[in-house]
Design a protein around this motif. Structure first.
Motif: not given
Length: 137
Positions: A7-8, A53-55, A78-79, A98-99
């Motif tokens: 989401l973010c 990307s991201g953790s 919270p995704t 999430t696509l």
């Protein structure tokens, strides 16, 4: 190659190829993580799925089989991006919502299976033509 994100937008991913399966799940944990009557899931071989990307953080619980089910979600929002179940080793259960690629999303077609239909609300119709299973296997 399909791409998606949380989401973010901090966590991004991609997967190659077609899903091994598509299923709608009405189990109680899927209802809770999706906030609705079920979740739509894509079964993607783990070696075809890559975080770009991201953790992630994880949460693990025992499934009906007694084996671990691990939820992989963004550290910032919270995704839930995907789930790994020891009962189906080698598969990432990717949450269809999430696509990001609208063409992929629109062309996936409906799930071929509905599981945990014993938890489906009486007002929620079965997916026409989809295999119906009261439990998870």
């Amino acid at each position: 190659m399909a791409k998606g994100s949380c989401l973010c937008g901090d966590v991004t991913f991609e997967y190659q190829g077609e899903p091994a399966a598509k299923a709608a799940c009405h189990c109680l944990p899927c209802r809770k993580t999706s906030g609705t009557t079920n979740s739509y899931n894509l079964m993607i071989p783990s070696d075809k799925y890559k975080i770009l990307s991201g953790s992630l953080k994880t949460f693990t619980r025992k499934g009906d089989s007694g084996k671990n089910v691990t939820y992989n979600y963004c550290q910032k929002c919270p995704t839930v991006l995907y789930v790994q179940a020891e009962a189906i080793d080698g598969i990432n259960i990717v949450k269809m919502g999430t696509l990001d690629d609208e063409d992929v999303y629109k062309n996936l077609g409906k799930p071929a299976m509905e599981i945990y239909t014993k938890n489906r609300p009486s007002w929620c119709q079965a997916i026409e033509g989809a295999q119906q299973k009261e439990g998870g296997s």
